[in-house]
Design a protein around this motif. Structure first.
Motif, PDB file in Angstrom:
ATOM      1  N   VAL A 112       0.847  -1.198   0.000  1.00  0.00           N
ATOM      2  CA  VAL A 112       0.000   0.000   0.000  1.00  0.00           C
ATOM      3  C   VAL A 112       0.883   1.250   0.000  1.00  0.00           C
ATOM      4  O   VAL A 112       1.664   1.470   0.936  1.00  0.00           O
ATOM      5  CB  VAL A 112      -0.957  -0.016   1.210  1.00  0.00           C
TER       6      VAL A 112
ATOM      7  N   TYR B  22       2.507   6.906   2.513  1.00  0.00           N
ATOM      8  CA  TYR B  22       2.446   7.293   3.931  1.00  0.00           C
ATOM      9  C   TYR B  22       3.508   8.379   4.214  1.00  0.00           C
ATOM     10  O   TYR B  22       4.162   8.376   5.262  1.00  0.00           O
ATOM     11  CB  TYR B  22       2.668   6.080   4.845  1.00  0.00           C
TER      12      TYR B  22
ATOM     13  N   LEU C  70      -7.889   1.145  -4.760  1.00  0.00           N
ATOM     14  CA  LEU C  70      -8.785   0.608  -3.730  1.00  0.00           C
ATOM     15  C   LEU C  70     -10.191   1.199  -3.803  1.00  0.00           C
ATOM     16  O   LEU C  70     -11.169   0.517  -3.547  1.00  0.00           O
ATOM     17  CB  LEU C  70      -8.180   0.859  -2.343  1.00  0.00           C
TER      18      LEU C  70
ATOM     19  N   LYS D 281     -15.198  -5.337  -3.633  1.00  0.00           N
ATOM     20  CA  LYS D 281     -15.028  -5.002  -2.219  1.00  0.00           C
ATOM     21  C   LYS D 281     -16.342  -5.236  -1.477  1.00  0.00           C
ATOM     22  O   LYS D 281     -17.386  -4.699  -1.852  1.00  0.00           O
ATOM     23  CB  LYS D 281     -14.594  -3.543  -2.070  1.00  0.00           C
TER      24      LYS D 281
ATOM     25  N   ARG E  29     -17.919   1.110   5.710  1.00  0.00           N
ATOM     26  CA  ARG E  29     -17.330   2.295   5.060  1.00  0.00           C
ATOM     27  C   ARG E  29     -17.555   2.094   3.571  1.00  0.00           C
ATOM     28  O   ARG E  29     -18.586   2.479   3.062  1.00  0.00           O
ATOM     29  CB  ARG E  29     -15.850   2.396   5.448  1.00  0.00           C
TER      30      ARG E  29
ATOM     31  N   HIS F 254     -12.085  -4.959   4.341  1.00  0.00           N
ATOM     32  CA  HIS F 254     -11.143  -4.263   5.228  1.00  0.00           C
ATOM     33  C   HIS F 254     -11.580  -4.480   6.669  1.00  0.00           C
ATOM     34  O   HIS F 254     -12.768  -4.368   6.985  1.00  0.00           O
ATOM     35  CB  HIS F 254     -11.125  -2.773   4.875  1.00  0.00           C
TER      36      HIS F 254
ATOM     37  N   ASN G 256      -4.549  -6.328   6.361  1.00  0.00           N
ATOM     38  CA  ASN G 256      -3.700  -5.132   6.431  1.00  0.00           C
ATOM     39  C   ASN G 256      -2.584  -5.488   7.424  1.00  0.00           C
ATOM     40  O   ASN G 256      -2.424  -6.650   7.805  1.00  0.00           O
ATOM     41  CB  ASN G 256      -4.520  -3.912   6.863  1.00  0.00           C
ATOM     42  N   SER G 257      -1.806  -4.503   7.880  1.00  0.00           N
ATOM     43  CA  SER G 257      -0.650  -4.851   8.714  1.00  0.00           C
ATOM     44  C   SER G 257      -1.064  -5.607   9.973  1.00  0.00           C
ATOM     45  O   SER G 257      -0.458  -6.630  10.313  1.00  0.00           O
ATOM     46  CB  SER G 257       0.115  -3.583   9.115  1.00  0.00           C
TER      47      SER G 257
ATOM     48  N   ARG H 114      -2.674  -6.715   2.069  1.00  0.00           N
ATOM     49  CA  ARG H 114      -2.457  -5.305   1.726  1.00  0.00           C
ATOM     50  C   ARG H 114      -1.747  -4.574   2.875  1.00  0.00           C
ATOM     51  O   ARG H 114      -2.362  -3.777   3.579  1.00  0.00           O
ATOM     52  CB  ARG H 114      -3.804  -4.614   1.451  1.00  0.00           C
ATOM     53  N   PRO H 115      -0.461  -4.816   3.060  1.00  0.00           N
ATOM     54  CA  PRO H 115       0.241  -4.136   4.153  1.00  0.00           C
ATOM     55  C   PRO H 115       0.525  -2.675   3.835  1.00  0.00           C
ATOM     56  O   PRO H 115       0.891  -2.337   2.709  1.00  0.00           O
ATOM     57  CB  PRO H 115       1.564  -4.912   4.238  1.00  0.00           C
ATOM     58  N   GLY H 116       0.352  -1.825   4.839  1.00  0.00           N
ATOM     59  CA  GLY H 116       0.733  -0.416   4.721  1.00  0.00           C
ATOM     60  C   GLY H 116       1.748  -0.067   5.782  1.00  0.00           C
ATOM     61  O   GLY H 116       2.952  -0.175   5.579  1.00  0.00           O
ATOM     62  N   ILE H 117       1.268   0.256   6.967  1.00  0.00           N
ATOM     63  CA  ILE H 117       2.130   0.849   7.996  1.00  0.00           C
ATOM     64  C   ILE H 117       3.349  -0.016   8.315  1.00  0.00           C
ATOM     65  O   ILE H 117       4.430   0.505   8.581  1.00  0.00           O
ATOM     66  CB  ILE H 117       1.310   1.173   9.274  1.00  0.00           C
TER      67      ILE H 117
ATOM     68  N   TYR I  58       0.456   6.669  11.764  1.00  0.00           N
ATOM     69  CA  TYR I  58       0.023   6.883  10.379  1.00  0.00           C
ATOM     70  C   TYR I  58      -0.118   8.383  10.099  1.00  0.00           C
ATOM     71  O   TYR I  58       0.334   8.881   9.076  1.00  0.00           O
ATOM     72  CB  TYR I  58      -1.359   6.271  10.126  1.00  0.00           C
TER      73      TYR I  58
HETATM   74  C1  LIG Z   1      -8.436  -0.633   2.192  1.00  0.00           C
HETATM   75  C2  LIG Z   1      -7.106  -0.607   2.881  1.00  0.00           C
HETATM   76  N1  LIG Z   1      -6.311  -1.680   2.804  1.00  0.00           N
HETATM   77  C3  LIG Z   1      -5.098  -1.717   3.413  1.00  0.00           C
HETATM   78  C4  LIG Z   1      -4.639  -0.639   4.139  1.00  0.00           C
HETATM   79  C5  LIG Z   1      -3.302  -0.724   4.841  1.00  0.00           C
HETATM   80  O1  LIG Z   1      -3.501  -0.713   6.223  1.00  0.00           O
HETATM   81  P1  LIG Z   1      -2.273  -0.720   7.249  1.00  0.00           P
HETATM   82  O2  LIG Z   1      -1.524   0.544   6.985  1.00  0.00           O
HETATM   83  O3  LIG Z   1      -2.908  -0.729   8.589  1.00  0.00           O
HETATM   84  O4  LIG Z   1      -1.470  -1.922   6.946  1.00  0.00           O
HETATM   85  C6  LIG Z   1      -5.441   0.501   4.261  1.00  0.00           C
HETATM   86  C7  LIG Z   1      -4.974   1.635   5.047  1.00  0.00           C
HETATM   87  O5  LIG Z   1      -5.599   2.552   5.427  1.00  0.00           O
HETATM   88  C8  LIG Z   1      -6.703   0.516   3.604  1.00  0.00           C
HETATM   89  O6  LIG Z   1      -7.508   1.581   3.687  1.00  0.00           O
END
Ligand SMILES: Cc1ncc(COP(=O)(O)O)c(C=O)c1O
Length: 358
Positions: free
Chosen positions: A33, A39, A79, A125, A132, A162, A196-197, A212-215, A345
């Protein structure tokens, strides 16, 4: 000339953190992500370094087009999908993978699919409890049927959802959300895309075919109860600036706007070139640490637009020109976020454009 403040970006930490994702979810493919300028870390540079990811995920079409313009060829998942005809035309031309969260987006795709010169990959989705974005559970069967009728020009890759509570892994609603999507996916023979993370790190059911990792890619912890270091993550961003003045004030001297801090004794006070105009949080209270020569010293008084003041009693040797770390290596961004009542974040994402990414 080196410009300050700056955010140093450690791309070796980024690839290390990506390897941590693989370690926790070894059977998953990874949408890394990179929305919100990765970020705050610089989306193009981060995307260029994430060659070992299976794809990139952004929130909005403009972000995806920006990546394509800069030569990024990995699959890109949008997304939020496309909000109008123009955006969809651009997405089809740029070979983007689309998130679809409503019947209107699906019908728009059906109407414009003739514009695509290749099969369009899409993810449906589903709203499993976040409330949301996502289609209602009761609508899923008909929408899957509709998408399958658009094959082979449209390829339904799977179902995504999500998690609303992944930051609290013990919350039973995580398992419920995962189970709901698993049941649907099994009924329709489709892959899943959940974690996610927080999910990747702590929830087996969220380590689905795609994640879908972000942080965590940026070295941030998604949890309050566990530090990034404990999770084996390394900070990618170190926000740093310089001391631009050093004073000696007498006991009782009032520091900065409102004079909210008074020197308790005769003491050295430094001024650091960073403020809320750079994205440093204005509500950082007296006592918020910064690092000078590896030593934590406290911020004193109010944060100004361009400057903060710091108590130099613990770093008496500090001089104008010396480097000051606001967060990153040696000073977890989570520590600062906790003191200002926000999350890592937000601090990472909201640096202003006048902070150079180095
Ligand atoms: C739809 C979706 N997927 C994945 C992520 C990644 O989440 P995270 O940063 O907690 O890993 C986000 C982050 O806001 C998101 O909105």
């Amino acid at each position: 000339m080196s410009s300050y403040p700056r955010a140093r970006i450690d791309l070796s930490a980024l690839t290390h953190n990506l390897a941590q994702v693989r370690h926790h979810a070894p059977h998953s493919r990874i949408w890394a992500v990179v929305k919100a300028n990765a970020y705050g870390h610089g989306m193009v540079r981060v995307a260029q370094a994430l060659t070992a990811a299976d794809g990139l995920a952004v929130a909005r079409i403009d972000e995806a087009l920006h990546l394509r313009t800069h030569g990024i060829t990995l699959p890109i998942l949008v997304l939020e999908g496309c909000a109008d005809h123009e955006a969809l035309a651009a997405a089809l031309a740029a070979r983007l993978t689309l998130g679809l969260h409503g019947a209107a987006q699906i019908e728009r795709l059906a109407a414009q699919i003739h514009q695509a010169s290749f099969p369009v990959a899409v993810w449906l989705k589903v709203d499993t409890g976040m409330h949301r974005l996502g289609v209602a559970l009761s609508d899923v069967p008909a929408l899957i049927e509709r998408l399958r009728a658009l094959a082979p020009k449209v390829q339904l890759e799977g179902l995504m959802t999500h998690l609303a509570n992944a930051d609290c892994p013990d919350d039973p609603r995580n398992a419920q959300q995962c189970q709901t999507l698993q049941q649907l996916a099994a009924a329709f023979g489709l892959p899943l895309n959940i974690g996610n993370s927080g999910g990747i790190l702590a929830l087996n059911a969220a380590r689905t075919e795609w994640v879908r990792p972000g942080i965590m890619l940026y070295g941030g912890s998604p949890f309050d109860h566990c530090s990034a270091h404990e999770l084996g993550l390394r900070p990618v961003m170190t926000l740093e600036s310089r001391l631009i003045a050093r004073h000696h004030f007498e006991r009782g001297a009032a520091i900065g706007y409102g004079g909210t801090y008074r020197c308790p004794e005769s003491m050295p006070v430094g001024v650091v070139a960073i403020g809320y105009g750079d994205g440093y949080p204005r509500h950082a209270p007296t006592g918020t640490p910064v690092l000078i020569h590896g030593q934590r010293v406290p911020l004193i008084g109010r944060v100004s637009m361009d400057m903060i003041s710091v108590d130099l009693r613990l770093a008496p040797q500090a001089q104008p020109g010396d480097r000051v770390v606001l967060w990153g290596q040696g000073l977890p961004v989570e520590d600062i976020a906790a003191l200002v009542g926000t999350i890592n974040y937000e601090l990472l994402c909201r640096l202003s454009p006048r902070v150079t990414l180095a």
